[in-house]
Design a protein around this motif. Structure first.
Motif, PDB file in Angstrom:
ATOM      1  N   ALA A 178       0.833  -1.200   0.000  1.00  0.00           N
ATOM      2  CA  ALA A 178       0.000   0.000   0.000  1.00  0.00           C
ATOM      3  C   ALA A 178       0.870   1.253   0.000  1.00  0.00           C
ATOM      4  O   ALA A 178       0.611   2.210  -0.756  1.00  0.00           O
ATOM      5  CB  ALA A 178      -0.928  -0.011   1.220  1.00  0.00           C
ATOM      6  N   ARG A 179       1.910   1.274   0.818  1.00  0.00           N
ATOM      7  CA  ARG A 179       2.816   2.411   0.848  1.00  0.00           C
ATOM      8  C   ARG A 179       3.524   2.592  -0.491  1.00  0.00           C
ATOM      9  O   ARG A 179       3.695   3.719  -0.976  1.00  0.00           O
ATOM     10  CB  ARG A 179       3.838   2.227   1.959  1.00  0.00           C
ATOM     11  CG  ARG A 179       3.269   2.388   3.361  1.00  0.00           C
ATOM     12  CD  ARG A 179       4.233   1.865   4.403  1.00  0.00           C
ATOM     13  NE  ARG A 179       5.561   2.420   4.231  1.00  0.00           N
ATOM     14  CZ  ARG A 179       6.636   1.955   4.837  1.00  0.00           C
ATOM     15  NH1 ARG A 179       6.552   0.894   5.628  1.00  0.00           N
ATOM     16  NH2 ARG A 179       7.808   2.520   4.645  1.00  0.00           N
ATOM     17  N   THR A 187      -4.156   6.643  -5.600  1.00  0.00           N
ATOM     18  CA  THR A 187      -4.881   7.368  -4.560  1.00  0.00           C
ATOM     19  C   THR A 187      -5.327   6.402  -3.462  1.00  0.00           C
ATOM     20  O   THR A 187      -5.389   5.183  -3.653  1.00  0.00           O
ATOM     21  CB  THR A 187      -6.107   8.065  -5.149  1.00  0.00           C
ATOM     22  OG1 THR A 187      -7.023   7.076  -5.661  1.00  0.00           O
ATOM     23  CG2 THR A 187      -5.692   9.008  -6.277  1.00  0.00           C
ATOM     24  N   ALA A 188      -5.647   6.997  -2.306  1.00  0.00           N
ATOM     25  CA  ALA A 188      -6.130   6.181  -1.194  1.00  0.00           C
ATOM     26  C   ALA A 188      -7.446   5.508  -1.535  1.00  0.00           C
ATOM     27  O   ALA A 188      -7.723   4.378  -1.110  1.00  0.00           O
ATOM     28  CB  ALA A 188      -6.279   7.058   0.046  1.00  0.00           C
ATOM     29  N   LYS A 189      -8.263   6.170  -2.340  1.00  0.00           N
ATOM     30  CA  LYS A 189      -9.542   5.578  -2.748  1.00  0.00           C
ATOM     31  C   LYS A 189      -9.324   4.350  -3.623  1.00  0.00           C
ATOM     32  O   LYS A 189     -10.021   3.326  -3.472  1.00  0.00           O
ATOM     33  CB  LYS A 189     -10.374   6.625  -3.495  1.00  0.00           C
ATOM     34  CG  LYS A 189     -11.762   6.140  -3.879  1.00  0.00           C
ATOM     35  CD  LYS A 189     -12.539   7.256  -4.570  1.00  0.00           C
ATOM     36  CE  LYS A 189     -13.946   6.762  -4.944  1.00  0.00           C
ATOM     37  NZ  LYS A 189     -14.719   7.834  -5.631  1.00  0.00           N
ATOM     38  N   GLU A 198      -3.794   6.415   5.266  1.00  0.00           N
ATOM     39  CA  GLU A 198      -3.050   7.102   4.213  1.00  0.00           C
ATOM     40  C   GLU A 198      -1.986   8.016   4.814  1.00  0.00           C
ATOM     41  O   GLU A 198      -0.825   8.022   4.367  1.00  0.00           O
ATOM     42  CB  GLU A 198      -4.007   7.925   3.353  1.00  0.00           C
ATOM     43  CG  GLU A 198      -3.305   8.713   2.257  1.00  0.00           C
ATOM     44  CD  GLU A 198      -4.218   9.685   1.551  1.00  0.00           C
ATOM     45  OE1 GLU A 198      -3.758  10.339   0.606  1.00  0.00           O
ATOM     46  OE2 GLU A 198      -5.386   9.795   1.965  1.00  0.00           O
ATOM     47  N   LYS A 199      -2.359   8.802   5.834  1.00  0.00           N
ATOM     48  CA  LYS A 199      -1.400   9.692   6.467  1.00  0.00           C
ATOM     49  C   LYS A 199      -0.277   8.899   7.135  1.00  0.00           C
ATOM     50  O   LYS A 199       0.899   9.285   7.071  1.00  0.00           O
ATOM     51  CB  LYS A 199      -2.094  10.575   7.499  1.00  0.00           C
ATOM     52  CG  LYS A 199      -3.160  11.506   6.910  1.00  0.00           C
ATOM     53  CD  LYS A 199      -2.558  12.397   5.832  1.00  0.00           C
ATOM     54  CE  LYS A 199      -3.624  13.308   5.227  1.00  0.00           C
ATOM     55  NZ  LYS A 199      -3.075  14.119   4.090  1.00  0.00           N
ATOM     56  N   GLN A 204       5.339   7.183   7.017  1.00  0.00           N
ATOM     57  CA  GLN A 204       6.324   6.103   6.993  1.00  0.00           C
ATOM     58  C   GLN A 204       7.199   6.187   5.747  1.00  0.00           C
ATOM     59  O   GLN A 204       8.397   5.900   5.804  1.00  0.00           O
ATOM     60  CB  GLN A 204       5.612   4.751   7.050  1.00  0.00           C
ATOM     61  CG  GLN A 204       4.987   4.458   8.413  1.00  0.00           C
ATOM     62  CD  GLN A 204       4.183   3.175   8.415  1.00  0.00           C
ATOM     63  OE1 GLN A 204       3.783   2.667   7.358  1.00  0.00           O
ATOM     64  NE2 GLN A 204       3.929   2.644   9.600  1.00  0.00           N
ATOM     65  N   ASN A 205       6.605   6.616   4.629  1.00  0.00           N
ATOM     66  CA  ASN A 205       7.399   6.794   3.407  1.00  0.00           C
ATOM     67  C   ASN A 205       8.437   7.894   3.590  1.00  0.00           C
ATOM     68  O   ASN A 205       9.582   7.767   3.133  1.00  0.00           O
ATOM     69  CB  ASN A 205       6.485   7.137   2.227  1.00  0.00           C
ATOM     70  CG  ASN A 205       5.698   5.944   1.734  1.00  0.00           C
ATOM     71  OD1 ASN A 205       6.089   4.791   1.958  1.00  0.00           O
ATOM     72  ND2 ASN A 205       4.586   6.200   1.066  1.00  0.00           N
ATOM     73  N   GLN A 206       8.054   8.982   4.265  1.00  0.00           N
ATOM     74  CA  GLN A 206       9.011  10.059   4.528  1.00  0.00           C
ATOM     75  C   GLN A 206      10.138   9.586   5.443  1.00  0.00           C
ATOM     76  O   GLN A 206      11.317   9.915   5.235  1.00  0.00           O
ATOM     77  CB  GLN A 206       8.286  11.256   5.171  1.00  0.00           C
ATOM     78  CG  GLN A 206       7.290  11.949   4.258  1.00  0.00           C
ATOM     79  CD  GLN A 206       7.949  12.567   3.029  1.00  0.00           C
ATOM     80  OE1 GLN A 206       9.086  13.028   3.097  1.00  0.00           O
ATOM     81  NE2 GLN A 206       7.240  12.571   1.919  1.00  0.00           N
ATOM     82  N   VAL A 207       9.765   8.807   6.462  1.00  0.00           N
ATOM     83  CA  VAL A 207      10.788   8.270   7.354  1.00  0.00           C
ATOM     84  C   VAL A 207      11.744   7.360   6.588  1.00  0.00           C
ATOM     85  O   VAL A 207      12.974   7.421   6.780  1.00  0.00           O
ATOM     86  CB  VAL A 207      10.131   7.505   8.522  1.00  0.00           C
ATOM     87  CG1 VAL A 207      11.186   6.771   9.351  1.00  0.00           C
ATOM     88  CG2 VAL A 207       9.339   8.459   9.407  1.00  0.00           C
ATOM     89  N   ASP A 208      11.207   6.539   5.710  1.00  0.00           N
ATOM     90  CA  ASP A 208      12.061   5.647   4.914  1.00  0.00           C
ATOM     91  C   ASP A 208      12.993   6.437   4.000  1.00  0.00           C
ATOM     92  O   ASP A 208      14.153   6.053   3.795  1.00  0.00           O
ATOM     93  CB  ASP A 208      11.197   4.698   4.084  1.00  0.00           C
ATOM     94  CG  ASP A 208      10.503   3.653   4.942  1.00  0.00           C
ATOM     95  OD1 ASP A 208      10.901   3.484   6.104  1.00  0.00           O
ATOM     96  OD2 ASP A 208       9.548   3.013   4.449  1.00  0.00           O
TER      97      ASP A 208
END
Length: 328
Positions: A178-179, A187-189, A198-199, A204-208
């Motif tokens: 999903a990430r 999109t989340a939808k 989603e947030k 988590q993507n930013q942390v990665d």
């Protein structure tokens, strides 16, 4: 040479022209005429087509020396009714089978249970499937009547891979996929992800990303340190070589047996010769003369015996002048 995908059964006129006589497995293994290949049928759902499917079809194709492989693929409605929801729709599954090298013909909307009419329509000699009883549609084994008719040929399953295993991996690692798809622009939808999830995934993507940057910096730092160490080692080695060369040249020039000592000795000898020249040999005329015999110069006056009288002095002067004339 394969240049096109396998045809669909309902879109081709490619049919066996020879009379369809009943074959035994022994006859099929011995080989058949070129215009009478053994028509082998294999069916399935083939969702998320993978290597296990391809290996089963390869076995079905190579069961006999001369064979023609027909593959039946069940429709979405039939599959959802008797087995469950699929990842790929029927059109995608049909196309996946058409591009398998072992498939000669694809039968769309294949029946769940094989009927004599279906076998006769497609002139099927044998049905290939793994030998594990397949219970479905209220039957303990949907291939039971095929086995009793002597038309069943077993194939071996490939352990360690199946459509269910692949789906299990996706479900188990759902957050990761999903990430990844959010990062790729879905999109989340579309992913059926809630606002909060989603947030969380985006955070988590930013942390990665930050971890990846730190990792890259660490790797570059290690690479830089390694290069510095390598350069330092080279510089130290060159410095040691130059030092040895300098010391060797210094010792060669200023050492105990160096060139400088020899040159200094040579110059010292020359200076000593310049300051103290050699004495003349004994046979030279100057050494043969006695100092007492050396004539006194005419102008030297004998102080010890002065002339007794002016006459004597004049007589000595006249004798000196005569002596000079004689010498001339």
């Amino acid at each position: 040479t394969l240049t096109a995908p396998a045809p669909f059964a309902d879109e081709t006129s490619c049919q066996c022209q020879a009379p369809h006589e009943k074959l035994t497995i022994a006859q099929a293994r011995l080989g058949t005429p070129v215009d009478r290949p053994v028509r082998v049928y294999a069916d399935g759902i083939f969702d998320l087509f993978h290597a296990g499917h391809a290996r089963a079809l390869m076995q079905a194709k190579t069961l006999f020396p001369n064979s023609y492989l027909l593959v039946g693929v069940c429709s979405d409605d039939l599959t959802h009714k008797f087995k469950g929801f699929t990842v790929m729709n029927e059109t995608e599954r049909y196309e996946a089978l058409r591009h398998c090298r072992y498939v000669d013909e694809v039968i769309r909307d294949a029946p769940w249970t094989l009927t004599p009419e279906f076998l006769e329509k497609h002139k099927i000699d044998f049905v290939a499937h793994d030998d594990i009883p397949y219970s479905s549609a209220g039957s303990d084994d949907v291939y039971k009547h095929i086995k009793e008719a002597g038309m069943f040929v077993p194939t071996q399953r490939t352990e360690g891979i199946s459509t269910s295993d692949i789906i299990t991996r996706i479900v188990r690692d759902y957050d990761v996929y999903a990430r990844r798809n959010l990062q790729r622009g879905y999109t989340a939808k579309e992913l059926n992800v809630s606002f909060i999830s989603e947030k969380k995934y985006r955070f988590q993507n930013q942390v990665d990303k930050m971890k990846e940057k730190v990792k890259n910096v660490e790797e570059k730092s290690k690479e830089f340190v390694y290069k510095v160490e390598e350069k330092s080692h080279d510089l130290i080695q060159k410095w040691e070589e130059k030092s040895r060369e300098f010391i060797g040249n210094f010792l060669e020039l200023f050492g105990p047996d160096g060139a400088w000592k020899q040159m200094f000795q040579e110059r010292s000898g020359r200076m000593l010769q310049a300051f103290s020249p050699r004495q003349s040999p004994n046979s030279s005329p100057t050494r043969g003369r006695s100092p007492s015999r050396s004539p006194s110069p005419p102008w030297v006056i004998n102080k010890t015996s002065p002339p007794s009288s002016p006459k004597a002095a004049s007589a000595s002067l006249s004798s000196m002048s005569e002596g000079d004339e004689d010498e001339k």
